[in-house]
Enzyme design. Structure first.
Site, PDB file in Angstrom:
ATOM      1  N   LEU A  38       0.830  -1.195   0.000  1.00  0.00           N
ATOM      2  CA  LEU A  38       0.000   0.000   0.000  1.00  0.00           C
ATOM      3  C   LEU A  38       0.872   1.255   0.000  1.00  0.00           C
ATOM      4  O   LEU A  38       2.081   1.171   0.183  1.00  0.00           O
ATOM      5  CB  LEU A  38      -0.921  -0.014   1.219  1.00  0.00           C
ATOM      6  CG  LEU A  38      -1.972  -1.128   1.250  1.00  0.00           C
ATOM      7  CD1 LEU A  38      -2.581  -1.256   2.637  1.00  0.00           C
ATOM      8  CD2 LEU A  38      -3.061  -0.867   0.213  1.00  0.00           C
ATOM      9  N   ILE A 180      10.705  17.464  -8.598  1.00  0.00           N
ATOM     10  CA  ILE A 180      11.289  16.118  -8.659  1.00  0.00           C
ATOM     11  C   ILE A 180      12.702  16.165  -9.230  1.00  0.00           C
ATOM     12  O   ILE A 180      13.634  15.555  -8.685  1.00  0.00           O
ATOM     13  CB  ILE A 180      10.396  15.182  -9.496  1.00  0.00           C
ATOM     14  CG1 ILE A 180       9.047  14.971  -8.795  1.00  0.00           C
ATOM     15  CG2 ILE A 180      11.082  13.834  -9.721  1.00  0.00           C
ATOM     16  CD1 ILE A 180       8.023  14.220  -9.637  1.00  0.00           C
ATOM     17  N   THR A 267       9.703  15.685 -16.295  1.00  0.00           N
ATOM     18  CA  THR A 267       8.911  16.698 -17.009  1.00  0.00           C
ATOM     19  C   THR A 267       7.450  16.689 -16.568  1.00  0.00           C
ATOM     20  O   THR A 267       6.572  17.093 -17.314  1.00  0.00           O
ATOM     21  CB  THR A 267       9.002  16.457 -18.522  1.00  0.00           C
ATOM     22  OG1 THR A 267       8.723  15.069 -18.802  1.00  0.00           O
ATOM     23  CG2 THR A 267      10.383  16.790 -19.042  1.00  0.00           C
ATOM     24  N   ALA A 316       0.729  14.974  -2.579  1.00  0.00           N
ATOM     25  CA  ALA A 316       0.165  13.947  -1.702  1.00  0.00           C
ATOM     26  C   ALA A 316      -0.767  14.544  -0.662  1.00  0.00           C
ATOM     27  O   ALA A 316      -1.829  13.987  -0.366  1.00  0.00           O
ATOM     28  CB  ALA A 316       1.295  13.172  -1.021  1.00  0.00           C
ATOM     29  N   HIS A 440      13.251  31.559  21.393  1.00  0.00           N
ATOM     30  CA  HIS A 440      14.606  31.912  20.953  1.00  0.00           C
ATOM     31  C   HIS A 440      15.600  30.928  21.563  1.00  0.00           C
ATOM     32  O   HIS A 440      15.504  30.596  22.735  1.00  0.00           O
ATOM     33  CB  HIS A 440      14.950  33.331  21.412  1.00  0.00           C
ATOM     34  CG  HIS A 440      16.366  33.729  21.106  1.00  0.00           C
ATOM     35  ND1 HIS A 440      16.768  34.123  19.848  1.00  0.00           N
ATOM     36  CD2 HIS A 440      17.473  33.768  21.897  1.00  0.00           C
ATOM     37  CE1 HIS A 440      18.067  34.400  19.877  1.00  0.00           C
ATOM     38  NE2 HIS A 440      18.514  34.197  21.107  1.00  0.00           N
TER      39      HIS A 440
END
Length: 461
Positions: A38, A180, A267, A316, A440
């Site tokens: 999965l 990508i 692409t 996603a 900080h």
């Protein structure tokens, strides 16, 4: 013949999240997935394995360039590529098995195989036909190529092949300067490959804010990645071990060639609907081959679609949000996705993240806006860890001060962006952010400083 309230087609981020949410809402649910595991593209050959290699290669970079500066002396580590790939595969296994566990925990049936939809209310897997009151198509996307470029996943590869190369190439050409291509290109550049990126547009990550894109490109060039911009790839000639990438420059029609041991075709991606039988079903499609939807409903009653097969960014987390929203709508509740607040992240080093409008978009829309910007060189923690490169840029409406877009390049940008997402989800202003106490020393102080820059000015700049 099994009968369900919902059958989800596809076990990727959109599909498995949708199935789990449906089950949580009391619906009898099954998920059809033909892979042996999965998680879809994301967990198996996308987001997760690429992040593992990005982490490994960044750790190598730190050891080679920054350890000695911190007094950590010793020989730089060598790269065991097979062991690195094994680590990547282990990460995949842990995540995919985790989804199997979640399916069992939530009583979601996994129907193993590839689905077709012969009619509304029916899903066929193999020789079995299952009935469902609702069908959710979440079949995802696949890499797209270019005319004259034949992918063999050995010498000419997509992102899938790039995650499992038999050896680290001496020379790699990446076609496409999107997310990508830049992520995988940066992995191999850190591992010692000579990387050249060939891009048709005149800037990297063309959809991002121009200011961010230019600074990002400079950072990658300093890391040794070469860029050929405004170049149209004509063809790729490949042998068993080498390839030649032929391209033409748009500005002067000059033709040129660059050779490589490996060519990564990055692409973009296209919706994956092959074999579902959507033509016979008569489902309405867009001109770009996506499934047309209205609040995740398709033109066929009882059939829904989410994720990469529909319009919008192929991310996603967008698919996950749609999966939950569609499940809630099926259960009679109100599903919600704010498409104006979907962040995008490039997991290179430095990281790049953005949400909302770019400066170019605001100018085109005629919006009167103001800019607050702060460099990470003014951030104490960033300098302490050699990550002072980059900035936070906030775009706010000039009259109302409402934040319209945030763009970050720097350490943990992919985490910092969510402060902006929450702010924008509730219609917050730059002043709201500026008046919020930040611990900080943290990287997040740079976000607050950029918000201050939208008003009277930052403190540390």
């Amino acid at each position: 013949m099994a009968s369900y309230d919902v059958i989800v087609i596809g076990g990727g981020p959109g599909g498995y999240v949708c199935a789990i949410r449906c089950a949580q809402l009391g619906l009898k649910t099954a998920c059809v997935e033909g892979r042996e595991t999965l998680g879809g593209t994301c967990l198996n050959v996308g987001c997760i394995p690429s992040k593992a290699l990005l982490h490994a290669s960044h750790s190598l970079h730190e050891a080679e360039h920054n350890f000695a500066k911190m007094g950590l002396k010793g020989k730089s580590p060598s790269v065991d590529w097979k062991e690195m790939l094994a680590y990547k595969d282990d990460v995949i296994g842990q995540n995919t098995k985790g989804i199997e566990f979640l399916f069992k925990k939530n009583k979601v049936d996994w129907i193993k195989g590839w689905a077709t939809v012969p009619a509304a209310g029916q899903v066929k897997v193999g020789d079995e036909v299952h009935e469902a009151k609702n069908i959710v198509i979440a079949s995802g996307s696949e890499p797209s190529s270019l005319p004259g470029v034949d992918v063999d996943e050995k010498v000419v590869v997509t992102s899938t092949g790039a995650l499992s190369l038999p050896k680290i190439p001496k020379k790699m050409v990446v076609i496409g300067a999107g997310v990508i291509g830049l992520e995988m290109g940066s992995v191999y550049a850190r591992l010692g490959s000579e990387v050249t990126v060939v891009e048709f547009m005149d800037q990297v990550t063309p959809e991002m804010d121009g200011d961010l894109s230019k600074t990002f490109a400079r950072a990658l060039k300093k890391q040794g990645i070469k860029f050929v911009m405004g170049a149209a790839v004509q063809k790729v000639e490949a042998t068993k071990t080498k390839a030649k990438v032929h391209y033409k420059l748009k500005k002067n029609d000059k033709e040129a060639m660059v050779d490589a041991d490996c060519v990564l075709v990055a692409t973009g991606r296209r919706p994956y609907t092959e074999g579902l039988g959507l033509d016979a079903l008569g489902i309405q499609m867009t001109e770009r081959g996506q499934i047309a939807t209205d609040h995740w409903k398709t033109s066929i009653p009882g059939v829904w679609a989410i994720g990469d097969v529909t319009e919008g960014p192929m991310l996603a987390h967008k698919a996950e949000d749609e999966g939950m929203a569609a499940a809630e709508a099926i259960a009679g509740k109100v599903g919600h996705v704010n498409y104006d607040v979907i962040p995008g992240v490039v997991y290179t080093a430095p990281e790049v993240a953005a949400v909302g409008k770019t400066e170019e978009q605001l100018k085109a829309e005629g919006v009167d806006y103001k800019v607050g910007k702060f460099s990470f060189m003014g951030n104490g923690r960033a300098k302490a860890v050699f990550q002072g490169e980059g900035f936070v840029k906030i775009l706010a409406d000039k009259a109302s001060d409402r934040v319209l877009g945030v763009h970050i390049m720097g350490p943990a940008a992919g985490e910092l962006i969510h402060e902006a997402c929450v702010l924008m989800e509730f219609g917050g202003s730059a002043e709201d952010l500026a008046r919020t106490c930040h611990a900080h020393p943290t990287f997040s102080e740079a976000v607050r400083e950029a918000a201050l820059a939208c008003g009277d000015g930052p403190i540390h700049s």
